[in-house]
Design an enzyme around this catalytic site. Structure first.
Site, PDB file in Angstrom:
ATOM      1  N   SER A   7       0.847  -1.196   0.000  1.00  0.00           N
ATOM      2  CA  SER A   7       0.000   0.000   0.000  1.00  0.00           C
ATOM      3  C   SER A   7       0.878   1.240   0.000  1.00  0.00           C
ATOM      4  CB  SER A   7      -0.882  -0.016   1.247  1.00  0.00           C
ATOM      5  OG  SER A   7      -1.265   1.296   1.564  1.00  0.00           O
ATOM      6  N   HIS A  32      -1.152  -1.365  -4.361  1.00  0.00           N
ATOM      7  CA  HIS A  32      -2.414  -1.011  -3.705  1.00  0.00           C
ATOM      8  C   HIS A  32      -2.436   0.508  -3.480  1.00  0.00           C
ATOM      9  CE1 HIS A  32      -5.925  -1.864  -1.160  1.00  0.00           C
ATOM     10  NE2 HIS A  32      -5.450  -0.947  -0.330  1.00  0.00           N
ATOM     11  N   ASP A  34      -4.365   3.667  -2.114  1.00  0.00           N
ATOM     12  CA  ASP A  34      -5.419   4.084  -1.187  1.00  0.00           C
ATOM     13  C   ASP A  34      -5.884   5.491  -1.492  1.00  0.00           C
ATOM     14  OD1 ASP A  34      -5.802   1.860   0.643  1.00  0.00           O
ATOM     15  OD2 ASP A  34      -3.712   2.186   1.194  1.00  0.00           O
ATOM     16  N   MET A  36      -8.437   8.396  -0.576  1.00  0.00           N
ATOM     17  CA  MET A  36      -9.310   8.838   0.532  1.00  0.00           C
ATOM     18  C   MET A  36      -9.775  10.267   0.294  1.00  0.00           C
ATOM     19  SD  MET A  36      -7.170   7.396   3.780  1.00  0.00           S
ATOM     20  CE  MET A  36      -6.457   5.739   3.777  1.00  0.00           C
ATOM     21  N   HIS A  65      -8.046   1.276  -4.278  1.00  0.00           N
ATOM     22  CA  HIS A  65      -8.976   1.098  -3.153  1.00  0.00           C
ATOM     23  C   HIS A  65      -9.628   2.453  -2.882  1.00  0.00           C
ATOM     24  CE1 HIS A  65      -9.316   0.133   1.468  1.00  0.00           C
ATOM     25  NE2 HIS A  65     -10.503   0.212   0.884  1.00  0.00           N
ATOM     26  N   MET A  67     -11.732   4.794  -1.050  1.00  0.00           N
ATOM     27  CA  MET A  67     -12.433   5.086   0.207  1.00  0.00           C
ATOM     28  C   MET A  67     -13.043   6.467   0.047  1.00  0.00           C
ATOM     29  SD  MET A  67      -9.471   3.521   2.642  1.00  0.00           S
ATOM     30  CE  MET A  67      -8.292   3.567   1.308  1.00  0.00           C
ATOM     31  N   MET A 136     -11.606  -5.470   5.105  1.00  0.00           N
ATOM     32  CA  MET A 136     -10.791  -4.541   5.897  1.00  0.00           C
ATOM     33  C   MET A 136     -10.529  -5.162   7.260  1.00  0.00           C
ATOM     34  SD  MET A 136      -9.966  -2.024   4.049  1.00  0.00           S
ATOM     35  CE  MET A 136      -9.071  -1.175   5.357  1.00  0.00           C
ATOM     36  N   ASP A 174      -6.637  -6.218   4.257  1.00  0.00           N
ATOM     37  CA  ASP A 174      -5.964  -4.911   4.295  1.00  0.00           C
ATOM     38  C   ASP A 174      -6.043  -4.308   5.689  1.00  0.00           C
ATOM     39  OD1 ASP A 174      -4.987  -2.371   3.742  1.00  0.00           O
ATOM     40  OD2 ASP A 174      -6.662  -1.774   2.459  1.00  0.00           O
TER      41      ASP A 174
HETATM   42  C1  DX5 Z   1      -6.166   1.813   5.474  1.00  0.00           C
HETATM   43  C2  DX5 Z   1      -5.674   1.458   4.094  1.00  0.00           C
HETATM   44  C3  DX5 Z   1      -4.595   0.456   4.092  1.00  0.00           C
HETATM   45  C4  DX5 Z   1      -3.343   0.850   4.834  1.00  0.00           C
HETATM   46  C5  DX5 Z   1      -2.658  -0.397   5.302  1.00  0.00           C
HETATM   47  O1  DX5 Z   1      -7.307   2.575   5.374  1.00  0.00           O
HETATM   48  O2  DX5 Z   1      -6.736   0.951   3.312  1.00  0.00           O
HETATM   49  O3  DX5 Z   1      -4.300   0.014   2.770  1.00  0.00           O
HETATM   50  O4  DX5 Z   1      -2.466   1.606   4.063  1.00  0.00           O
HETATM   51  O5  DX5 Z   1      -1.546  -0.046   6.037  1.00  0.00           O
HETATM   52  P1  DX5 Z   1      -0.915  -1.013   7.140  1.00  0.00           P
HETATM   53  O6  DX5 Z   1      -0.432  -2.248   6.423  1.00  0.00           O
HETATM   54  O7  DX5 Z   1       0.198  -0.183   7.687  1.00  0.00           O
HETATM   55  O8  DX5 Z   1      -1.983  -1.314   8.141  1.00  0.00           O
HETATM   56 ZN    ZN Z   2      -6.265  -0.032   1.373  1.00  0.00          ZN
END
Ligand code: DX5
Ligand code: ZN
Length: 218
Positions: A7, A32, A34, A36, A65, A67, A136, A174
């Site tokens: 990620s 991956h 993320d 947001m 991903h 969010m 998650m 994740d």
């Molecule tokens: C959290 C993200 C994850 C996050 C995981 O909202 O979706 O992908 O980056 O990070 P670690 O592996 O550090 O928990």
């Molecule tokens: Zn993620």
């Protein structure tokens, strides 16, 4: 065989491409990403512009991903930026089936993600339409949080359901996954492993990736 999906949330954004190249060189299959929006989760990260600029330099499978609220409004932009799979949150989609069809119409893979408190039941009737479920294992929003143990039973429940229906749907996990807990999520049924802090904050990414793979089937 598991697939590893580092990620980029835990990458150094001032050296993003350099960091991504490191995980590509270490043999990780997915990147991956993320995304947001500060509404669906209490954090803001990046959007299609940044994805597009690293896409030109990287051959990995881009797993976005999302969010974000109202993901339908942005699906085309993420596809045009070069994402290979779009993952939306069940909780962000009022008409989940419609959103899934929207993603599929762009000829990319489609995944649906569930927050820790959202039951498997909510995606039971769309399972045959998707390529992957993202369970998650932390509440989304930040990297570096602790794995929620109760998610092991949830992964098992999903795996049983997929097998019972005879489907070929990947299970991605994740949040809080490290070399020392990867084997229990794999045993429960996960086959695509996201890891942010454990990979990007390690001193030796290649060694950490190797350790993930060795431990995955222990
Ligand atoms: C959290 C993200 C994850 C996050 C995981 O909202 O979706 O992908 O980056 O990070 P670690 O592996 O550090 O928990
Ligand atoms: Zn993620």
């Amino acid at each position: 065989m598991i697939k590893l999906a580092p990620s980029i949330l835990s990458a150094d954004f001032s050296r993003l491409l350099e960091d991504v190249k490191k995980v590509e060189k270490a043999g990780c299959e997915y990147l991956h990403i993320d995304v947001m929006d500060g509404h669906f989760v209490p954090n803001i990260t990046l959007g299609p512009m940044i994805i597009k600029s690293i896409r030109k330099e990287v051959d990995m499978f881009f797993d976005a991903h999302l969010m974000i609220k109202n993901p339908d409004n942005y699906i085309k932009e993420f596809v045009d930026a070069g994402c290979d799979m779009i993952v939306v949150h069940q909780e962000a989609c009022t008409h989940l089936h419609r959103t899934i069809q929207n993603i599929k119409s762009h000829n990319v893979k489609v995944g649906v993600s569930l927050n820790p408190a959202t039951p498997i039941e909510t995606i039971k009737h769309v399972l045959h339409d998707i390529d992957m479920v993202l369970i998650m294992t932390v509440n989304p929003g930040f990297g570096g949080q602790s794995f929620i143990e109760g998610m092991i039973d949830k992964i098992k429940e999903l795996k049983d359901l997929i097998d019972k229906k005879g489907l070929n749907v990947d299970i991605q996990v994740d949040g809080g996954i490290k070399p020392d807990n990867v084997s229990k999520v794999v045993k429960a049924g996960a086959n695509i492993i996201v890891s942010g802090s454990a990979i990007f904050e390690s001193d030796n990414i290649e060694e950490t990736v190797k350790l993930f793979r060795e431990n995955a089937n222990k």
